[in-house]
Each structure stands twice: as C-alpha cells, then as structure tokens.
Design an enzyme around this catalytic site. Structure first.
Site, mmCIF file in Angstrom:
data_model
loop_
_atom_site.group_PDB
_atom_site.id
_atom_site.type_symbol
_atom_site.label_atom_id
_atom_site.label_comp_id
_atom_site.label_asym_id
_atom_site.label_seq_id
_atom_site.Cartn_x
_atom_site.Cartn_y
_atom_site.Cartn_z
ATOM 1 C CD GLU A 468 -3.203 0.787 2.023
ATOM 2 O OE1 GLU A 468 -3.994 1.719 2.200
ATOM 3 O OE2 GLU A 468 -3.326 -0.332 2.553
ATOM 4 C CD GLU A 742 -4.143 -0.464 8.982
ATOM 5 O OE1 GLU A 742 -4.703 0.002 7.978
ATOM 6 O OE2 GLU A 742 -3.521 -1.553 8.965
#
Length: 900
Positions: A468, A742
């Site tokens: 990502e 996260e």
C-alpha cells in the site's frame, strides 16, 4: 553586546541549492542571555560574491535598516534572481536597547534552472528485457574531460523513477531522489555543488536508475502506474576560472548496460548478484565498449521544478538485540524496534551462494515471521555472493517495515555484527522532546515518533510494510499537528500540499490520497470495494487543515496564499453538495477503524464541512480578505444551525451517540453553549459506560483528549491516556509495541492477529494524541494571533498519575522548554525557557504563585515578568525571553511518583 544573530536559513533550509522561488524567504535566530531580549530592526545584505559580501558590498539587495521585530519569513526584495547562480547573504539586528549586533555568518542559496529552454539535456533510458515483469536496474555512464581549472561546477539531475548518481566513484545526493510526485504534472530536480569533486582532466559520471514510484509497483495499484520504464535527466554546468563555461548533458553519447541489480522494487524487494559487479564502472578509464547507446525519450510534458521536500536519508543505524537459530536452519534477529529502511549484511562465502534476507514486523506464536499482513508485498532481498572475502550488501531502490529479520541460506553462523538495520526516512529534523515520570507514557511518545519516522518518506504514507504505502490525506491531516511538534515538517508538508493540489478534481474535490497514482480510477471501478464516494469527509479536508497547521506552527502565510483558491474551491464544492447545508452520508471511510461505534457519515461529513469552512474564514482573515472572512464565518454559523436542527435532540444527544459525534461537534463549534454542557456530559457518560475506554477511530481520536480537557474533564483525559485495558494506547505497549498500530485490535490476547488483509503495526494515525501531550500535558501551545511561536501560551495541565513532565520544542525562533513537577503535597514547580525575540503567557494552576522567588501583585512587573489578571483558576504572567521558575502552593494535585 549581549545579543547574537545565528542559524540563518533560506526557505527553511541551511544553504539550499537549486531553488526556484523568486522571492526566497530568509530566517534567523537571536541568541541572548539577557531576559526580554528582542529585535527592533534588521538589515539584510545579499551579494553574488562571498568576498564582496565580506566587505559589506551588496550588489543584489541591501534592505537598509528596517524597523521591525520580524526575524522569520523575510522575503527577498532585491534585484531579479538568475538561473544557476549562487547568492550569499548576511544579516544584523538591532536589539531592544537600539544597539546593532555583529553581522551573522554568511549563508547562501543557489538558484536552479528557471526556464524550460535552459534545459539542453535529453531524457535517457534503456529498453526493457522481454519475458520478465521485474526488470534489471539500468546503469549509465559518461566520461568527460575538463581542460582548465574549475571555478564552479553544479549538476542538476532528476528521473522518472529513482536515481543513484556517482561522480568519479563517489555517491552524490541522497536516497530515492527525486521523490514521489504526480509525474504527469511535475517532477522535482535536485541540484548538487560538485566543484570540489571534479578535477581538471578526466572525470566520469555514473548512475543507476530504479523503477521507483514511476514504473515500479505502487502499493496495490500495480506496476507502471505512470510509465513503462524509468528515464534519467542530467545537466552539469562547469565554469572555468578564466570565465569560460562547459556543459555535460545526458544524450545519446552516454552508454548503458545492466549489472548486478536483477530487480529492485519498492514492494517486491531486490535481487542482487554480486558476481555481475563491474569494478570501476563509475570512474574514468573504465572500458565501456561493450555497453550500448541509451534510448532517448522524445520529451516530457510535465514541469521540472526544484525539490520542495527534505531529502530521504539514512538517519541512524540499529544493531540487533538478539539472534536465534531456528529448526529450519535459518537465523531470526530481533532489532528491538519496529523500524523502516533495510538490512545491511556482512558475509563471507563461496561464489554463487544465495542468501535471502526476509523482514517482518511481528512473529507468529511459533516464533516464525508473521508475513500474512504483507499481502502481495515481498519484504525480501536475495543476495548472491561473488566469493571474494568479506562482502557487504545493502539494497538500492526498496525499503521495508520490520522489527524481525530472518537470514535464510547464510553460510556459517552469523552473530550480532552480521547485520545492521538502516533507518531511512525524509530527513525532517527533530524539534520535539518529551519525557515524563511515567515509563509507559514515555514509550507511547517513542512509539509516536517512530511511527512518524517510518511513514514520512517523501509523502506521509499509511504503512511501510504491505503493498500500500499511499499518501492518505485523512491520516495526514489528523496527525499534522503532532508531526509538527515532533519534527520540522515545514518543507515536507509544503511539498505534500503541492501533491494534494495537483490531484484536486475539476469539481473542486480533494482526493483520498496524494499523489493520486490512479487511486480514484481504482476505487471507482472496483466493485469488490464498493467505494464510489467522490469525496471523503476528513480526507479531503486535509487541503485546508494542513495549510492552517503550517501557519500555526511556522507562521507561514505563503502556504495560505499559495493554496487559497484551491481551498475555496473545496469549500464551494462541499456547499454545492449539500441539502440544506447537511452533507450526504455516502463517505467510504467515516471514523475509520473505530471500535464498536459507528459514527453516521452524514453527521461526520457535515461536521467536517463546518470545520473546513471555519478554518477558511480564519485564513481569509489572515490574508486580509475581509469579505471572504465574513462570508465563511456566516456560512459556518449557518452550518452549525443546520447541524443542530438535523442531528441534536432537546437533551443534547447527537445522532449516532458515539464518542466521535460529540467530540467533533464540540471541537468544531457546532453547538450552543447549553448544548455544549449536555454534549460533554454525554461524552463522559459514554466513556464511563465503556469502562473508561475510548471508541474513536482515525478522525475522532486526535480531538478526544483536547475536547475533554477544554471542557473541564482533564481527569477523564488522563484516564484514557493511561488506560491499559483494551482498547487503549497502553494496551499495545503492554504487549511490546514500539510503534503505533493501525488498529486498536491489531492483536489481542483473546483473538490474536486481526485480519491480515489490513493489519499494519506501524501506522501513525492513532498517534495523533501526541498533539495533546505537547499542548496540554506539557503545556506548549501556539497562539493563532502571533503564530509560529512568536508568542507562546504555556499552560501545563498536571493530572493523572504523573508527577513530572519535561518537554522542549525547537521553534523557528529557538527552543521553548517547559518542565513541571509536583511534590507529594501537590506543590507545583514550573521551569520555563523562552527564546529571544519572543514572549509567552504562562498559566499556573492554583494560588500563591512566586516567580523566581518573588510574589507579584496583579498588574506589576519585574525582570521580564508582568502579572496578569487570574483566569479559569490560574494565575497568569506575561514573560519575555529567558529562563523563569514558577512555584505554586499545593493545589490538591499531590502525586507520589518519583520526578524525572
């Protein structure tokens, strides 16, 4: 004379090269041991010759004596600046007594190539090899001869891709240049002073070019997002001592081949065969007859601009803390810290032996590397030995996020000196320091800074390990204030705002990620995601929040001016896509990754619409656009009224009843005074009902503790900060976290790892609590009326289980230091240091306050201190620069922990 001018900067940088700003801004600091030292006037001299400037001869600009206390953001106002020219400057100041300082040391900047027509170089590349998706990195070289003694030599270089530039066998420049931009729109150019590296006679340029973001793998968006293969551009300007000039440019006369880098990709790692190394390839005299002519690109339609961002560098090296052999015959290292960069390897073995260096953030329960969360990323290097004694290797155009390293196929038995972790990120200088009496809070702050260090790499990425690594705007805006305390991110976010503007849509909508890199196309066509929102609340708003943050922290009005029209288009877009000023509920992300608390998207989107409008009103006021200011202030009031009518019930409950709806409504000024009292009660009740736990996601978490503190619930803020049960910041720390995760539930005792499809253990968003730690816990706050810490509000909020806090922030004016400690009886000692040419207002909780051993009556002043009227249970003092000690009688805040 007790005052000195020091630390001269140009465009936030020390002696920058190749800039293209036609009115560069100058900065300097004043240093003085005297209290209340200040500047009353300044004089700047700028010259094209260092020797002339030393004689006070300014052929470009003599500002004359300017009556002003400004020492930052002084715009150059001299003769027009020329391409490929170095300018030297110095400054002196007059202090509060009217005495002039000595001249500062001479600083300088150089201009880049300001006109497209000045570029004579051609873009060169190499044809791809068929049958392989991952391509070898092309090598290029060019020998050249300088016939005369050199007076000045500069080189300008860039790539569609990445480049590693060499001159006469030595590396020039930093890592991952030229950085990530929307290559269809612009590419950054780096300038290097090579005067001391070229010699009369034979010389040689060598360069290795990598795919990078241009033609390599960009997250999950695939390969060749911008182009099929990389290209390189170089132009060197040589000025001889006799005044004649020469130029070396990339063109068809260069030579190219492939070498030991079989491939090097951000997401797929690197393969390197040392048997294919070409000794001396980047030096003169190397025989390149077997090399080929490069492919010459017809042209490039984007802009060639000077680098705005700070360079990517190796900023430190980490030794592993342990190594163990596995049953499979491999070796697993623990670096002791989740980090970003790569592994440097030292090895000896037979030619042809291949070693795999594998990286992960976590270990599985069986002690193997946890790789499932990488998705399609391959955090590995494959190194093949050449077999000539000890060999050292580190990769070229890739990076990883990891704490653990596994050596597979290593010949012999490695030890703790076999590998070194190279920490890599955009070199944003550290500006914040924070230490408390609580080791867990100290670890939290360490985790926040390591998360920033790992994810600020050309752009603010969302994670450094999986496929990502995109520049998500929502993550960036909620963390921007925290980031600005931790490190000097002025240049970093200035460049990122250019990325944001470059991908603003014709409609006025700001995008979810910047650079866009095809994300809009991807999400609009991806039926699996089902994410079709043309904008996203809290993400697009970065286009307003980040410039305002840079103004607060650095006093930067140019960032507001540069982006003003784009911000207006964003707010107009939002207004046009409302129904009676209520935004639709189509947002894809909402309060991303909240815990058991779904904030309604229309509530959140309307709240952020109001916030962008409110900030834009502030910005219009700063820039002197009074009509705009009145319009946006009126619009904000109308949105607040619409919000109340649509979402707020008679008892102050807000639709959705999540912690985030209350936090945003309170933070963004959407409630009446009576509703504010009701909302804070509902928020506090929600926290209590959850067992003193938070539920906020990305957009709510940054404002949670500030709202509680501003509305009289400091106790609840400290309780949440130090909560050790899940979900909390301390829960991850109890389980070994060295960066911010996260997800609150990235790993739990009950369930183990969360879904591997989205489970990063280095993701800075939830670390936005760092802003509260500086602004409230330590008490170092910027004053919007005198931004950039020209005037600092110092208001520490002792509480919780803390007995002491020590903090410092390196502002553009100098270091602001705060240290407070509570005795066992609750007496408060507060030490404060304020830099020259600034002032501060100090708030002391309690009564019977002494300053430097003396008690001041309201309205009296002594030795740089003036007592102000008490407010909100605090005594207040206005202080000039210098060091001060405040002591207050016990206030009921007694603590028993040992002070730092």
């Amino acid at each position: 004379m007790t005052i000195k001018v020091a630390a001269c900067l140009t465009e936030y940088s020390t002696n920058p090269l190749g800039i293209d700003t036609l009115q560069p801004r100058l900065f300097w600091r004043l240093e003085s041991a005297e209290r209340s030292a200040s500047q009353t006037a300044y004089q700047v001299l700028v010259a094209r010759s260092k020797e002339a400037l030393a004689q006070d001869q300014a052929d470009m600009w003599d500002s004359g004596k300017v009556d002003s206390d400004r020492s930052i953001h002084i715009s150059y106002a001299g003769k027009p600046l020329q391409s490929d020219t170095t300018y030297y400057w110095k400054v002196r100041a007059w202090d509060q007594h009217g005495e002039a300082t000595e001249w500062s040391e001479i600083a300088y900047w150089s201009m880049g190539l300001l006109q497209r027509g000045e570029w004579k170089a051609k873009w060169i590349g190499r044809r791809t090899q068929s049958g392989s998706e991952l391509q070898p990195s092309p090598y290029f070289r060019r020998s050249f001869r300088l016939k005369k003694p050199v007076h000045r030599a500069f080189v300008y270089a860039t790539a569609l891709g990445l480049y590693d530039l060499r001159l006469n066998g030595e590396r020039i420049g930093d890592r991952f240049a030229p950085g990530w931009t929307d290559y269809h729109t612009r590419v950054q150019v780096q300038a290097y002073d090579i005067t001391g590296q070229v010699t009369q006679g034979d010389n040689a340029f060598g360069v290795i070019v990598g795919d990078g973001w241009y033609s390599g793998t960009v997250g999950f968006l695939g390969r060749a997002v911008y182009g099929e293969r990389p290209f390189f551009l170089l132009q060197a300007h040589i000025e001889y001592e006799d005044g004649t000039t020469d130029r070396i440019v990339t063109d068809s006369s260069w030579r190219t081949t492939v070498g030991p880098i079989r491939y090097s990709d951000f997401i797929k790692g690197e393969a390197y065969d040392a048997r294919l190394e070409m000794d001396g390839w980047d030096r003169c005299g190397y025989e390149d007859g077997s090399w080929e002519a490069p492919e010459v690109r017809a042209g490039y339609n984007g802009l060639l601009v000077s680098s705005l961002e700070p360079p990517v560098r190796i900023t430190r090296s980490l030794k592993p803390v342990s190594v163990r052999a596995t049953e499979a015959g491999t070796y697993i290292y623990d670096m002791g810290q989740n980090m970003v960069g790569w592994t440097k390897l030292r090895v000896q073995g037979e030619a042809g032996t291949s070693i795999i260096i594998s990286h992960s953030e976590m270990l599985n329960p069986d002690g193997t590397l946890y790789l499932e969360n990488l998705r399609k990323a391959v955090q590995q290097e494959q190194y093949t030995l050449k077999g000539q004694g000890f060999e050292e290797y580190e990769p070229h155009f890739t990076f990883h996020g990891f704490r653990y390293v596994e050596l597979i196929g290593y010949p012999g038995e490695p030890d703790l000196d076999t590998i070194v972790g190279q920490v890599v990120h955009s070199d944003t200088p550290v500006t914040g320091q924070l230490e408390t009496s609580d080791p867990m809070i100290n670890q939290l702050y360490s985790n926040i800074t390591w998360g920033q260090r790992g994810n600020f790499l050309s752009v603010p990425t969302d994670c450094p390990q999986r496929d990502e690594r995109l520049g998500w705007t929502g993550d960036a805006q909620i963390f921007a204030r925290t980031a600005s305390y931790n490190m000097n991110v002025s240049r970093f976010f200035t460049k990122y705002m250019q990325d944001v503007i470059d991908c603003q849509q014709p409609s006025g909508a700001f995008t979810d990620v910047a650079p866009d890199a095809g994300w809009i196309r991807h999400k609009m066509w991806n039926t699996r995601l089902n994410w079709f929102a043309p904008d996203n609340a809290g993400w697009g708003d970065a286009g307003v929040v980040i410039p305002w943050t840079l103004y607060l922290m650095y006093g930067d009005t140019r960032i507001l001016e540069t982006n003003y029209e784009a911000m207006k288009r964003w707010v107009s877009y939002l207004r046009d896509h409302t129904e009676d000023l209520i935004r639709p509920d189509y947002a894809n992300y909402g309060d991303w990754l909240s815990i058991d608390a779904d904030t309604p998207n229309d509530v959140l989107a309307t709240a952020y619409f109001a916030y962008s409008t409110q900030l834009l009103g502030n910005i219009a006021g700063v820039l002197g656009h009074s009509a705009d200011q009145a319009y946006y202030e009126s619009l904000h009031a109308d949105i607040a009224q619409a919000f109340q009518g649509a979402f707020v019930s008679g008892d102050g409950r807000i639709h959705g009843e999540t912690q985030t709806v209350y936090v945003l409504a309170l933070q963004f000024g959407l409630l009446t005074e009576g509703q504010q009292g009701q909302a804070i009660e509902h928020l506090a009740a929600n926290i209590r009902e959850r067992g003193d736990r938070l539920s906020t996601g990305f957009l709510g978490v940054g404002y949670l503790l500030p709202v509680l503190t501003d509305h009289g619930r400091l106790d609840a803020a400290y309780t949440l900060l130090t909560q050790e049960a899940f979900p909390s910041w301390m829960y991850s720390i109890k389980h070994g976290a060295t960066t911010i995760w996260e997800r609150w539930d990235g790993w739990t005792e009950e369930k183990g790892f969360q879904t591997p499809s989205m489970n990063s253990f280095n993701h800075y968003s939830l670390g936005s609590v760092g802003e509260w730690m500086f602004r409230y816990m330590a008490g170092i706050e910027a004053d919007p009326s005198e931004p950039g810490f020209r005037h600092t509000i110092i208001r520490p909020r002792p509480g919780g289980r803390l007995s002491a806090v020590k903090a410092a922030y390196e502002s553009l004016y100098g270091s602001i230091k705060v240290e407070w400690a509570l005795s066992e009886q609750g007496a408060l000692k507060l030490s404060v240091e304020v830099p020259a040419n600034t002032a501060a207002t100090v708030w002391i909780p309690g009564t019977k306050v002494s300053v430097n051993g003396s008690r001041l009556e309201t309205g009296t002043a002594v030795e740089g201190v003036r007592s102000l009227k008490a407010a909100e249970g605090c005594e207040r003092y206005r202080i000039g620069s210098g060091s001060y000690l405040f002591e207050a009688a016990p206030t009921g805040l007694a603590r028993t922990q040992t002070a730092i």
